[in-house]
Design an enzyme around this catalytic site. Structure first.
Site, PDB file in Angstrom:
ATOM      1  N   ASP A  35      -5.040  11.650   3.056  1.00 57.71           N
ATOM      2  CA  ASP A  35      -5.827  10.427   2.886  1.00 57.71           C
ATOM      3  C   ASP A  35      -6.906  10.633   1.820  1.00 57.71           C
ATOM      4  O   ASP A  35      -7.397  11.746   1.637  1.00 57.71           O
ATOM      5  CB  ASP A  35      -6.465  10.062   4.245  1.00 57.71           C
ATOM      6  CG  ASP A  35      -6.936   8.623   4.280  1.00 57.71           C
ATOM      7  OD1 ASP A  35      -6.644   7.870   3.327  1.00 57.71           O
ATOM      8  OD2 ASP A  35      -7.593   8.244   5.264  1.00 57.71           O
ATOM      9  N   GLY A  38      -7.174   6.788  -2.910  1.00 54.28           N
ATOM     10  CA  GLY A  38      -7.810   5.604  -3.493  1.00 54.28           C
ATOM     11  C   GLY A  38      -9.280   5.873  -3.805  1.00 54.28           C
ATOM     12  O   GLY A  38      -9.766   5.545  -4.892  1.00 54.28           O
ATOM     13  N   ARG A  48      -6.219   2.911  -8.435  1.00 58.48           N
ATOM     14  CA  ARG A  48      -5.821   3.631  -7.210  1.00 58.48           C
ATOM     15  C   ARG A  48      -4.593   4.505  -7.443  1.00 58.48           C
ATOM     16  O   ARG A  48      -4.485   5.596  -6.887  1.00 58.48           O
ATOM     17  CB  ARG A  48      -5.530   2.631  -6.085  1.00 58.48           C
ATOM     18  CG  ARG A  48      -6.752   1.913  -5.558  1.00 58.48           C
ATOM     19  CD  ARG A  48      -6.373   0.901  -4.486  1.00 58.48           C
ATOM     20  NE  ARG A  48      -5.631   1.527  -3.397  1.00 58.48           N
ATOM     21  CZ  ARG A  48      -6.196   2.225  -2.404  1.00 58.48           C
ATOM     22  NH1 ARG A  48      -7.500   2.364  -2.361  1.00 58.48           N
ATOM     23  NH2 ARG A  48      -5.454   2.762  -1.475  1.00 58.48           N
ATOM     24  N   HIS A  52      -2.999   8.485  -6.377  1.00 58.72           N
ATOM     25  CA  HIS A  52      -1.711   8.854  -5.768  1.00 58.72           C
ATOM     26  C   HIS A  52      -0.979   9.882  -6.639  1.00 58.72           C
ATOM     27  O   HIS A  52      -0.337  10.796  -6.142  1.00 58.72           O
ATOM     28  CB  HIS A  52      -0.844   7.612  -5.577  1.00 58.72           C
ATOM     29  CG  HIS A  52      -1.419   6.630  -4.594  1.00 58.72           C
ATOM     30  ND1 HIS A  52      -1.946   7.020  -3.382  1.00 58.72           N
ATOM     31  CD2 HIS A  52      -1.567   5.275  -4.639  1.00 58.72           C
ATOM     32  CE1 HIS A  52      -2.375   5.946  -2.727  1.00 58.72           C
ATOM     33  NE2 HIS A  52      -2.172   4.885  -3.481  1.00 58.72           N
ATOM     34  N   SER A  80       3.534   4.988   5.286  1.00 50.11           N
ATOM     35  CA  SER A  80       3.682   4.536   6.673  1.00 50.11           C
ATOM     36  C   SER A  80       4.382   3.177   6.713  1.00 50.11           C
ATOM     37  O   SER A  80       4.453   2.471   5.692  1.00 50.11           O
ATOM     38  CB  SER A  80       2.309   4.423   7.340  1.00 50.11           C
ATOM     39  OG  SER A  80       1.661   3.254   6.904  1.00 50.11           O
ATOM     40  N   THR A  81       4.847   2.809   7.895  1.00 55.54           N
ATOM     41  CA  THR A  81       5.487   1.491   8.058  1.00 55.54           C
ATOM     42  C   THR A  81       4.475   0.370   7.780  1.00 55.54           C
ATOM     43  O   THR A  81       4.865  -0.757   7.531  1.00 55.54           O
ATOM     44  CB  THR A  81       6.052   1.329   9.492  1.00 55.54           C
ATOM     45  OG1 THR A  81       5.075   1.785  10.432  1.00 55.54           O
ATOM     46  CG2 THR A  81       7.330   2.107   9.685  1.00 55.54           C
ATOM     47  N   GLU A  82       3.176   0.704   7.819  1.00 52.26           N
ATOM     48  CA  GLU A  82       2.139  -0.299   7.557  1.00 52.26           C
ATOM     49  C   GLU A  82       1.775  -0.370   6.069  1.00 52.26           C
ATOM     50  O   GLU A  82       1.150  -1.334   5.617  1.00 52.26           O
ATOM     51  CB  GLU A  82       0.859   0.027   8.358  1.00 52.26           C
ATOM     52  CG  GLU A  82       0.971  -0.221   9.858  1.00 52.26           C
ATOM     53  CD  GLU A  82       1.843   0.798  10.583  1.00 52.26           C
ATOM     54  OE1 GLU A  82       1.818   1.992  10.200  1.00 52.26           O
ATOM     55  OE2 GLU A  82       2.591   0.401  11.501  1.00 52.26           O
ATOM     56  N   LEU A 146      10.816  27.300   4.011  1.00 57.61           N
ATOM     57  CA  LEU A 146       9.972  26.185   4.485  1.00 57.61           C
ATOM     58  C   LEU A 146      10.732  24.860   4.479  1.00 57.61           C
ATOM     59  O   LEU A 146      11.430  24.542   3.513  1.00 57.61           O
ATOM     60  CB  LEU A 146       8.753  26.062   3.565  1.00 57.61           C
ATOM     61  CG  LEU A 146       7.845  24.858   3.836  1.00 57.61           C
ATOM     62  CD1 LEU A 146       6.969  25.112   5.045  1.00 57.61           C
ATOM     63  CD2 LEU A 146       6.980  24.533   2.628  1.00 57.61           C
ATOM     64  N   GLU A 222      -3.430  21.135  17.581  1.00 56.53           N
ATOM     65  CA  GLU A 222      -4.841  21.286  17.239  1.00 56.53           C
ATOM     66  C   GLU A 222      -5.126  20.334  16.083  1.00 56.53           C
ATOM     67  O   GLU A 222      -4.304  20.207  15.154  1.00 56.53           O
ATOM     68  CB  GLU A 222      -5.130  22.735  16.796  1.00 56.53           C
ATOM     69  CG  GLU A 222      -4.992  23.741  17.910  1.00 56.53           C
ATOM     70  CD  GLU A 222      -5.979  23.503  19.050  1.00 56.53           C
ATOM     71  OE1 GLU A 222      -7.137  23.122  18.783  1.00 56.53           O
ATOM     72  OE2 GLU A 222      -5.586  23.698  20.223  1.00 56.53           O
TER      73      GLU A 222
END
Ligand code: FPP
Length: 255
Positions: A35, A38, A48, A52, A80-82, A146, A222
């Protein structure tokens, strides 16, 4: 001899934090909510999307750092789906990032034995995004190092609802009984199956929330929050997060 005299004392070389961390068990699975792209751009009076783009470069660095630390799975919340609610130009740009990332870094991922996977509603992604990701998955499918797991068009509620639909259909068809539903069965219907649950969840940029990310899987993870914005996140920050993880005492509900 001279070493015995106070001013000629041999300088003791302190192990680096990375060396200390490597001497203890590292989290098998680290999940990151990346996060702050932006805000990073805004602080520089940039659009913005510049944040990214820088965030994508950090993905490469953190993937390599996680690999070096011996992490087995790195799950990154990329879309995200949002996130479809964002302005079209931003969504379009975000959808181009997997292509850019693979164009630039796929050879390095292959060289470093990294395997690319995804969770999320893959079918709903634009064709160009799907093609880039499918190529990366195909070309890394035999890699044993990985697992770099991108959450793309992913939402935890959506994932749980889908699992419940499949399980309830199995009950309705008589394939299973409702008493067969348990933790293990539900986990096995999630998009993350058969990956282990995250041991450590990191969120950057100072926000202290989960935002619909792997809510079932992080039940005993955690949590580590930092004010650092994702484009400023470095290998040293990852090491610090792992170091703090190693100081914690995980009890999984026991004593
Ligand atoms: C959240 O920051 C970030 C995202 C929604 C996108 C994350 C994507 C990347 C870091 C690049 C992914 C790379 C690949 C290869 C898929 P924000 O935009 O919400 O930041 P803000 O809260 O400061 O506005």
């Amino acid at each position: 001899m001279l070493g015995n005299l106070p001013f000629f004392k041999k300088k003791e070389i302190q192990p680096s934090k990375e060396e200390i961390v490597k001497q203890h068990p590292v989290p098998k699975h680290i999940a990151i909510i990346m996060d702050g792209n932006g805000r990073w751009a805004k602080n520089r009076a940039l659009p913005r999307i510049a944040g990214h783009k820088e965030g994508m470069n950090v993905v490469k660095k953190i993937t390599m750092a996680a690999k070096d630390m011996g992490v087995e799975v790195l799950t990154l919340y990329a879309f995200s789906t949002e996130n479809w609610k964002r302005p079209k130009n931003e969504v379009d740009f975000l959808m181009k990032l997997p292509e850019q990332f693979m164009d630039n870094f796929l050879p390095d991922l292959i060289k470093n034995n990294v395997r690319v996977q995804t969770i999320g509603r893959f079918d709903e992604l634009p064709t160009h995004t799907k093609l880039a990701v499918m190529k990366a998955k195909e070309e890394t499918k035999n890699n044993t190092g990985l697992i770099l797991n991108f959450a793309l068009n992913y939402g935890s509620r959506d994932e749980i609802i889908e699992a419940v639909r499949v399980i309830s259909a199995d009950v309705a068809n008589g394939k299973i009984s409702s008493t067969d539903i348990n933790d293990e069965l539900l986990s096995s219907h999630l998009m993350t199956h058969p990956l282990p649950d995250p041991d450590l969840l990191i969120r950057t940029s100072g926000e202290i929330r989960i935002s619909n990310f792997m809510m079932w899987q992080i039940s005993y993870s955690e949590l580590w929050f930092t004010n650092v914005l994702w484009p400023d996140f470095t290998r040293e920050h990852l090491i610090e997060a792992i170091y703090e993880f190693q100081q914690r005492h995980r009890r999984f509900g026991g004593v």
